[in-house]
Design an enzyme around this catalytic site. Structure first.
Site, PDB file in Angstrom:
ATOM      1  N   CYS A  82       0.801  -1.230   0.000  1.00 38.62           N
ATOM      2  CA  CYS A  82       0.000   0.000   0.000  1.00 38.62           C
ATOM      3  C   CYS A  82       0.834   1.280   0.000  1.00 38.62           C
ATOM      4  O   CYS A  82       0.298   2.368  -0.223  1.00 38.62           O
ATOM      5  CB  CYS A  82      -0.951  -0.004   1.186  1.00 38.62           C
ATOM      6  N   CYS A 214     -11.822   0.903   4.252  1.00 34.23           N
ATOM      7  CA  CYS A 214     -11.795   1.509   2.920  1.00 34.23           C
ATOM      8  C   CYS A 214     -12.208   0.477   1.878  1.00 34.23           C
ATOM      9  O   CYS A 214     -12.056  -0.731   2.089  1.00 34.23           O
ATOM     10  CB  CYS A 214     -10.411   2.077   2.598  1.00 34.23           C
TER      11      CYS A 214
END
Length: 394
Positions: A82, A214
């Site tokens: 990420c 998310c």
């Protein structure tokens, strides 16, 4: 003293749900062209490109950039989970500051699939094996997807030590939705209240509802980085420079502390932030606006403390006092963050960069943080790596 690198162009495409976006190469091409147009620069002036993505075969970066131009420059593909987008930016900044090049491109994109993320290669040992083993020992619940157990477990540890109520995470998610409502490129622009978040589907009783996580997202973002001499020579806007930047990886505490907050990188993030503050000669109190890695509301909360925005155990009060939004001490994630803007893994770090550059230029429209001069970025990937960047309005 090394010359600083300047961010002279940024661009991104509106983020979309999986299955609703263009192909990765189309999105990446559009983001690159947007950054070049923002800079007012032709692609043949770019000397190197660093291209980040997580889910894709080798040389996807070349596929994307060949649509923009086949100039023969070095194209390096980057994968750091990420933190991939910021890792690409780290390399581009380093190339410019070292004098290896005068102008570099950092590009990130992701074309994701629906559902929870997981391993793509199941015939070999996972890079998360040690993380998974520690998570199994600390939180159990093997029926819950690992990403939820990682970050939900970190939030649960904070709740257990400091009495942080579940509602605090709901307030963080509600805040992100208010910010995203003013961002035309965010995936979710509908405002939700803390009550809405609490009433959403429960994915871990007492720890997390669906809206605290998310969503998988598709998108692309890019930045043009160059030297001051290059910017002056080509008449580019050099009003934003990278004042300091640090990348850290895991230390022994990740597994030795037996604390889920360490498993998801609390100390790794703290070290990166501390290095940036020291290099820039500032403290957290000097920062005006922050884009941080809120893959879960729980990670936003523990990151407040890792970045020094508040003291250890003070994050719930920080949220209750409104110090994480407009009118408070810091505006955190004015873009809506990963929770509302979306999280296409390879693009996230460069979307954060885009938001902060626009803030420092005074181009953030309804999201504008008045008088913003110093902007802090935090982008974290498990496995692990954390990139923290301080941008300065010159």
């Amino acid at each position: 003293m090394k010359d600083k690198a300047y961010v002279v162009g940024v661009g991104m495409v509106p983020f979309q749900k999986p299955g609703k976006s263009e192909s990765y190469d189309v999105m990446a091409t559009a983001a690159t062209r947007s950054a070049l147009a923002d800079a007012g620069l032709a692609y043949d002036k770019v000397e190197q490109a660093y291209v980040g993505y997580v889910y894709g075969d080798s040389t996807c970066g070349q596929r994307a950039l060949y649509h923009v131009g086949m100039t023969g420059i070095p194209v390096l593909n980057v994968n750091n989970n990420c933190s991939t987008g910021s890792s690409a930016l780290f390399l581009a900044r380093q190339a410019v500051e070292s004098g290896a090049v005068e102008c570099a491109l950092a590009l990130g994109f992701e074309q994701m699939q629906p559902g929870a993320i997981g391993a793509m290669f199941t015939d070999r040992v996972s890079p998360f094996a040690a993380f998974d083993e520690e998570t199994d020992d600390l939180v159990g619940n093997p029926d819950i997807p690992l990403a939820l157990r990682y970050f939900g477990g970190a939030g649960k540890a904070h709740m257990e030590e400091f009495g942080t109520p579940l509602e605090t995470f709901a307030k963080i998610r509600a805040k992100s939705s208010r910010h995203a409502a003013k961002n035309p490129v965010a995936l979710f622009r509908q405002e939700v209240t803390a009550d809405d978040v609490m009433a959403a589907q429960v994915v871990w009783p007492g720890v997390m509802t669906k809206l605290m996580a998310c969503p998988p997202t598709c998108g692309a973002a890019a930045a043009i980085v160059c030297s001051k001499a290059f910017a002056d020579k080509h008449g580019l806007d050099s009003s934003v420079r990278i004042a300091a930047q640090a990348m850290t990886t895991d230390g022994p505490e990740t597994f030795n502390a037996h604390d889920m907050r360490e498993v998801v990188g609390f100390s790794m993030a703290k070290r990166a932030a501390d290095q940036v503050y020291e290099a820039a000669g500032i403290g957290p109190k000097d920062v005006d606006v922050v884009e941080l890695h809120d893959c879960f509301a729980h990670n936003e909360l523990i990151t407040y403390e890792a970045l020094g925005l508040c003291g250890r155990g003070e994050a719930a009060k920080f949220v209750d006092d409104g110090d994480n939004t407009y009118g408070g001490k810091y505006v955190t994630n004015p873009s809506g963050g990963l929770l509302s803007k979306g999280h296409p893994l390879g693009a996230t770090g460069l979307a954060q960069c885009t938001e902060l550059v626009q803030q420092l230029r005074g181009q953030a429209d309804a999201r504008q943080v008045d008088g913003a001069r110093l902007a802090l970025q935090h982008n974290l990937g498990l496995g692990g790596a954390c990139v923290t960047t301080l941008y300065e309005k010159v």
